[in-house]
Write an enzyme that holds these catalytic residues in place. Structure first.
Site, PDB file in Angstrom:
ATOM      1  N   ASP A   1       0.811  -1.218   0.000  1.00  0.00           N
ATOM      2  CA  ASP A   1       0.000   0.000   0.000  1.00  0.00           C
ATOM      3  C   ASP A   1       0.845   1.268   0.000  1.00  0.00           C
ATOM      4  O   ASP A   1       0.300   2.368  -0.095  1.00  0.00           O
ATOM      5  CB  ASP A   1      -0.989   0.003   1.174  1.00  0.00           C
ATOM      6  CG  ASP A   1      -0.335  -0.167   2.530  1.00  0.00           C
ATOM      7  OD1 ASP A   1       0.765  -0.736   2.601  1.00  0.00           O
ATOM      8  OD2 ASP A   1      -0.931   0.264   3.543  1.00  0.00           O
ATOM      9  N   HIS A   2       2.166   1.116   0.045  1.00  0.00           N
ATOM     10  CA  HIS A   2       3.047   2.275   0.034  1.00  0.00           C
ATOM     11  C   HIS A   2       3.932   2.342  -1.217  1.00  0.00           C
ATOM     12  O   HIS A   2       4.576   3.363  -1.445  1.00  0.00           O
ATOM     13  CB  HIS A   2       3.938   2.278   1.280  1.00  0.00           C
ATOM     14  CG  HIS A   2       3.167   2.493   2.536  1.00  0.00           C
ATOM     15  ND1 HIS A   2       3.104   3.703   3.179  1.00  0.00           N
ATOM     16  CD2 HIS A   2       2.377   1.641   3.242  1.00  0.00           C
ATOM     17  CE1 HIS A   2       2.326   3.591   4.249  1.00  0.00           C
ATOM     18  NE2 HIS A   2       1.865   2.348   4.295  1.00  0.00           N
TER      19      HIS A   2
ATOM     20  N   ASP B   1       2.696   3.879   9.645  1.00  0.00           N
ATOM     21  CA  ASP B   1       3.024   2.476   9.905  1.00  0.00           C
ATOM     22  C   ASP B   1       4.088   2.330  10.985  1.00  0.00           C
ATOM     23  O   ASP B   1       5.219   1.909  10.720  1.00  0.00           O
ATOM     24  CB  ASP B   1       3.473   1.787   8.605  1.00  0.00           C
ATOM     25  CG  ASP B   1       2.345   1.633   7.619  1.00  0.00           C
ATOM     26  OD1 ASP B   1       1.635   2.627   7.393  1.00  0.00           O
ATOM     27  OD2 ASP B   1       2.175   0.535   7.075  1.00  0.00           O
TER      28      ASP B   1
END
Length: 305
Positions: free
Chosen positions: A65-66, A207
């Site tokens: 997701d990054h 995160d």
């Protein structure tokens, strides 16, 4: 002036009205992007910003997701006739991971340069006082937060230069930090430059569990953008297990660091609306706001406000 845009504020997966977390900053024509999840190039287009000025692309860590939007972003840059190099910054292994993703974007009209981070942190000087400062945080893989800022020199004191008999031809060079030696005389920039003025800084981290490194790096920030994966305090055990943060944990970091303002980001897909949880956050840190896709701000120097 430092332009800031939070392109997306979702974690784990994009939603119909929420892109994955990505940040863009712009200063003097130089752009920096932090993280590039799936669909980031669409979020950039929706904002109306061009990918062309992005000269640096920082990656916090190697979760999909990054970084999974990287092939599309690179192709978008190439299709915009980009030829100038792109510098990518991220944890050790960045070149290997990026080249693996580039299997589906193999031919680009520009060079990619890799800067792999090691250790607890590193400061990278750009131009005109612009800098990137990486610092390690606490996730279940190696992960870095980033401070992006502009240092500002003091004002040039023409009267001091005249009183000290410094030739006019050296003034500009001294303003740019050069030490000049001539006829056994040495001129230092400190002879004509006033004290450094307050610059600008945005600190960004996602995160991670709360760490002292985040507090230290967010001190003095004009804007602190911090992960708030979960709004509900009862999600704290899950946040600890997966090394994420709740809204209130992020607020406690801000209360220690005292930035001018904090935005929350990287919401869980289960968190549809962050606003119901903001009163509890503001009881800890009053200058807190929920991030949203496309949220932006122009940070100005003190004498520009």
């Amino acid at each position: 002036m430092l332009d800031i845009c939070l392109l997306g504020c979702g974690g784990m997966m994009p939603l119909p009205k929420r892109w994955l977390t990505s940040l863009v900053t712009r200063y003097n024509g130089v752009g920096i992007m932090v993280d590039c999840g799936e669909g980031t190039q669409i979020a950039l287009r929706e904002k109306g910003w061009s990918p062309h000025p992005i000269d640096y692309l920082c990656i916090t860590h190697f979760h999909a997701d990054h970084i999974s939007g990287l092939p599309g972003m690179l192709l978008t840059m190439g299709n915009a006739d980009r030829t100038k190099p792109l510098t990518m910054i991220g944890p050790k292994g960045l070149e290997r991971v990026s080249n693996a993703l580039r299997v589906i974007a193999p031919e680009l009209p520009f060079e990619i340069r890799f800067h792999e981070l090691e250790g607890n942190g590193e400061r990278i000087e750009l131009e005109d006082g612009y800098y990137i400062e990486a610092f390690k945080v606490n996730h279940n893989v190696v992960c870095y937060g980033y401070s992006i800022g502009v240092d500002r020199k003091g004002r040039f004191d023409a009267q001091a230069a005249k009183e000290k008999g410094i030739p006019l031809k050296y003034w500009n060079r001294l303003q740019h930090g050069e030490i000049i030696e001539e006829d056994d005389v040495t001129y230092h920039p400190e002879m004509v430059m006033g004290p450094a003025r307050k610059g600008l800084k945005v600190t960004y981290c996602t995160d991670t569990r709360p760490t002292e490194s985040i507090v230290e790096n967010a001190k003095g920030a004009d804007l602190f953008i911090c992960e708030g994966m979960y709004g509900e305090n009862e999600m704290l055990p899950k946040a600890k297990a997966h090394k994420h943060m709740t809204f209130q944990e992020a607020a406690k970091i801000a209360a220690q660091a005292q930035p001018k303002e904090m935005w929350l980001t990287h919401y869980s897909p289960s968190l549809i609306r962050p606003e119901p949880y903001m009163d509890a956050v503001r009881n800890i840190f009053p200058r807190a706001y929920p991030g949203k896709d496309g949220k932006s701000i122009d940070l100005k120097f003190e004498d520009e406000e």
